[in-house]
Design an enzyme around this catalytic site. Structure first.
Site, mmCIF file in Angstrom:
data_model
loop_
_atom_site.group_PDB
_atom_site.id
_atom_site.type_symbol
_atom_site.label_atom_id
_atom_site.label_comp_id
_atom_site.label_asym_id
_atom_site.label_seq_id
_atom_site.Cartn_x
_atom_site.Cartn_y
_atom_site.Cartn_z
ATOM 1 C CG ASN A 199 -1.232 8.747 3.126
ATOM 2 O OD1 ASN A 199 -1.042 7.676 2.770
ATOM 3 N ND2 ASN A 199 -0.272 9.527 2.310
ATOM 4 C CG HIS A 244 -1.340 5.207 -0.651
ATOM 5 N ND1 HIS A 244 -2.130 5.746 1.229
ATOM 6 C CD2 HIS A 244 -2.458 4.844 -0.789
ATOM 7 C CE1 HIS A 244 -2.661 5.319 0.971
ATOM 8 N NE2 HIS A 244 -3.295 4.504 0.043
ATOM 9 C CG HIS A 297 -8.113 -3.612 -0.712
ATOM 10 N ND1 HIS A 297 -9.467 -2.738 -1.034
ATOM 11 C CD2 HIS A 297 -6.821 -2.978 -0.969
ATOM 12 C CE1 HIS A 297 -8.324 -1.889 -0.830
ATOM 13 N NE2 HIS A 297 -7.425 -1.929 -0.413
ATOM 14 C CB THR A 298 -5.358 -11.153 -1.361
ATOM 15 O OG1 THR A 298 -5.825 -12.367 -0.689
ATOM 16 C CG2 THR A 298 -4.505 -10.054 -2.257
ATOM 17 N NE ARG A 344 -3.822 1.717 2.531
ATOM 18 C CZ ARG A 344 -4.312 2.671 3.747
ATOM 19 N NH1 ARG A 344 -3.661 2.668 4.398
ATOM 20 N NH2 ARG A 344 -5.328 3.298 3.281
ATOM 21 C CG ASP A 393 7.890 11.165 -5.899
ATOM 22 O OD1 ASP A 393 6.752 11.119 -4.710
ATOM 23 O OD2 ASP A 393 7.712 12.957 -5.712
ATOM 24 C CB THR A 411 -6.429 -16.788 2.858
ATOM 25 O OG1 THR A 411 -7.511 -15.415 2.010
ATOM 26 C CG2 THR A 411 -7.217 -17.667 3.367
HETATM 27 C C1 HEM Z 1 -9.089 1.549 -5.862
HETATM 28 C C2 HEM Z 1 -8.874 2.382 -4.792
HETATM 29 C C3 HEM Z 1 -8.486 2.005 -3.608
HETATM 30 C C4 HEM Z 1 -9.081 2.703 -2.315
HETATM 31 C C5 HEM Z 1 -10.463 3.620 -2.415
HETATM 32 C C6 HEM Z 1 -8.222 1.973 -0.896
HETATM 33 C C7 HEM Z 1 -8.853 2.074 0.361
HETATM 34 C C8 HEM Z 1 -8.487 1.618 0.984
HETATM 35 C C9 HEM Z 1 -8.885 2.112 2.433
HETATM 36 C C10 HEM Z 1 -9.731 2.460 2.822
HETATM 37 C C11 HEM Z 1 -7.964 0.411 3.656
HETATM 38 C C12 HEM Z 1 -8.251 1.048 4.794
HETATM 39 C C13 HEM Z 1 -6.699 1.701 5.557
HETATM 40 C C14 HEM Z 1 -7.075 2.087 7.520
HETATM 41 O O1 HEM Z 1 -8.546 1.802 7.526
HETATM 42 O O2 HEM Z 1 -6.689 2.410 7.632
HETATM 43 C C15 HEM Z 1 -7.109 0.448 2.125
HETATM 44 C C16 HEM Z 1 -5.847 -0.680 2.986
HETATM 45 C C17 HEM Z 1 -4.993 -1.221 1.993
HETATM 46 N N1 HEM Z 1 -4.951 -1.381 0.743
HETATM 47 FE FE1 HEM Z 1 -6.420 0.202 -0.134
HETATM 48 N N2 HEM Z 1 -7.605 0.383 -1.950
HETATM 49 C C18 HEM Z 1 -7.185 1.116 -2.699
HETATM 50 C C19 HEM Z 1 -6.930 0.784 -3.915
HETATM 51 C C20 HEM Z 1 -5.585 0.146 -3.777
HETATM 52 C C21 HEM Z 1 -4.111 -0.041 -4.161
HETATM 53 C C22 HEM Z 1 -4.051 -0.471 -6.003
HETATM 54 C C23 HEM Z 1 -3.569 -1.358 -3.557
HETATM 55 C C24 HEM Z 1 -1.875 -1.192 -4.201
HETATM 56 C C25 HEM Z 1 -1.534 -1.339 -5.256
HETATM 57 C C26 HEM Z 1 -3.968 -1.293 -2.210
HETATM 58 C C27 HEM Z 1 -3.342 -1.614 -1.276
HETATM 59 C C28 HEM Z 1 -3.768 -2.017 0.106
HETATM 60 C C29 HEM Z 1 -3.471 -3.089 1.142
HETATM 61 C C30 HEM Z 1 -2.337 -4.061 0.992
HETATM 62 C C31 HEM Z 1 -4.167 -2.599 2.106
HETATM 63 C C32 HEM Z 1 -4.414 -2.752 3.321
HETATM 64 C C33 HEM Z 1 -2.617 -2.645 4.427
HETATM 65 C C34 HEM Z 1 -2.458 -3.002 5.358
HETATM 66 O O3 HEM Z 1 -3.433 -3.356 6.461
HETATM 67 O O4 HEM Z 1 -1.525 -2.234 6.377
HETATM 68 N N3 HEM Z 1 -4.904 -0.412 -1.962
HETATM 69 N N4 HEM Z 1 -6.800 0.360 0.872
#
Ligand code: HEM
Ligand SMILES: *[C@@H]1O[C@H](CO)[C@@H](O)[C@H](O)[C@H]1NC(C)=O
Length: 317
Positions: free
Chosen positions: A93, A65, A192-193, A61, A73, A240
């Site tokens: 963030n 970001h 998000h897996t 993530r 960068d 998982t």
């Molecule tokens: C399509 C738009 C996306 C939205 C709206 C979104 C939104 C979010 C949100 C709200 C969370 C939870 C954050 C929290 O509650 O603190 C999350 C977690 C996460 N996102 Fe996304 N996301 C998106 C796309 C992506 C992309 C493109 C990636 C990576 C290439 C990604 C990777 C992750 C990962 C791995 C987590 C878990 C992080 C952790 O457990 O530390 N997401 N995302």
């Protein structure tokens, strides 16, 4: 006259070639300048994930970001100063992005062997790849040669990071602006897996949405009340959360997407067929994810002599 035009054309071609070369990253970028860079980074990343499995998600993530704000960068790593608006306190963030110290530790190790050579932006990109590979996701040839920014922008971070409540059209257009297709977006969202989300990000969905599996919603409500517990975590992939697989897409097809931004990918719209393809074909998901990560890693690069190689990732030199 003709000679002059010829010379001008030649100069123009040279100019194009130099622009193209500058923008070019390569997996072998550090092969002579720091041959053990990637193995050193890998060691640091593996050890961090071994002691905190969720860190794999967090590092993937972090790369996302970073790349969506001013390009890949390492602007996301800069701390607040009188001249830097840190992105760490942007909406998407703050109290959410993790892994800053893991990248800083990897950087410290790399500085010991080749000081001033390897950018923080490249370390984030390598870390995301190593994280994916470590938890069962694809490994892919990360391209290298990015340089680090001397600026950051909380304003841009607030404006450009997608939010959990957005609809499909809005998400597609955000990714399109970064040169990524809807298919890239679905593949990347497949990360998000892994990982966790806080209650406030999925509360509306489990209390007020109609396209949500009833049993799933009621399970999630147990630890995410209507009021309070805002930061209580739930896995983005209910089956998982610690391994990289295609269950995320199977969940979506059962209305068990945790975030609104997850479920819109399978809600009768243009991306349904991609979700269903990835749910049936994990190998295709895996290879598309790798390609989309490489593509994301190309956003808005500083190369050549632009930017700098930071000595520490949290501050400009
Ligand atoms: C399509 C738009 C996306 C939205 C709206 C979104 C939104 C979010 C949100 C709200 C969370 C939870 C954050 C929290 O509650 O603190 C999350 C977690 C996460 N996102 Fe996304 N996301 C998106 C796309 C992506 C992309 C493109 C990636 C990576 C290439 C990604 C990777 C992750 C990962 C791995 C987590 C878990 C992080 C952790 O457990 O530390 N997401 N995302
Ligand atoms: C759900 O909708 C109701 C009625 O519009 C609203 O009062 C409430 O704040 C919404 N959110 C939650 C989490 O209940």
């Amino acid at each position: 006259m003709a000679a002059k035009a010829g010379a001008a054309a030649f100069m123009f071609v040279l100019f194009l070639v130099s622009v193209a070369c500058q923008a070019q990253l390569s997996p072998t970028f550090y092969d002579t300048s720091c041959p053990t860079a990637t193995s050193t980074i890998r060691r640091a990343i593996r050890s961090a994930i071994a002691s905190d499995r969720r860190m794999a998600a967090s590092l993937i993530r972090l790369h996302f970001h970073d790349c969506f704000v001013q390009g890949c960068d390492a602007s996301i790593l800069l701390d607040e100063t009188s001249s830097i608006q840190s992105e760490k306190t942007a909406l998407g963030n703050m109290n959410s992005a993790r892994g800053y110290n893991v990248i800083e530790n990897a950087k410290t190790e790399v500085e010991k062997i080749c000081p001033g050579v390897v950018s923080c932006a490249d370390i984030i990109a390598v870390a995301a790849r190593d994280a994916s590979a470590y938890v069962g996701g694809p490994s892919y040839a990360v391209k290298l040669g990015r340089r680090d920014s001397t600026t950051a922008s909380r304003t841009l971070a607030n404006a450009e990071l997608p939010a959990f409540f957005e609809d499909l059209e809005s998400l597609i257009s955000r990714f399109q602006k970064k040169g990524l297709t809807a298919r890239d977006m679905v593949a990347l969202s497949g990360s998000h897996t892994l990982g966790q989300a806080q209650c406030f990000t999925f509360r509306e969905r489990i209390y007020n949405h109609s396209n949500v599996d009833a049993g799933f919603a009621s399970t999630r409500r147990r630890r995410c009340p209507r009021v309070g517990s805002d930061s209580t975590l739930a896995p983005l992939d209910l089956v998982t959360p610690n391994s990289f697989d295609n269950n995320y897409f199977k969940n979506l097809m059962q209305n068990k997407g945790l975030l609104q931004s997850d479920q819109v990918l399978f809600n009768g719209g243009s991306t349904d067929s991609i979700v269903s393809e990835y749910s049936r074909n994990p190998a295709k998901f895996s290879s598309d994810f790798g390609s989309a990560m490489i593509k994301m890693g190309d956003i808005g690069l500083l190369t050549g002599s632009s930017g700098q190689i930071r000595r520490i990732c949290s501050a400009v030199n």
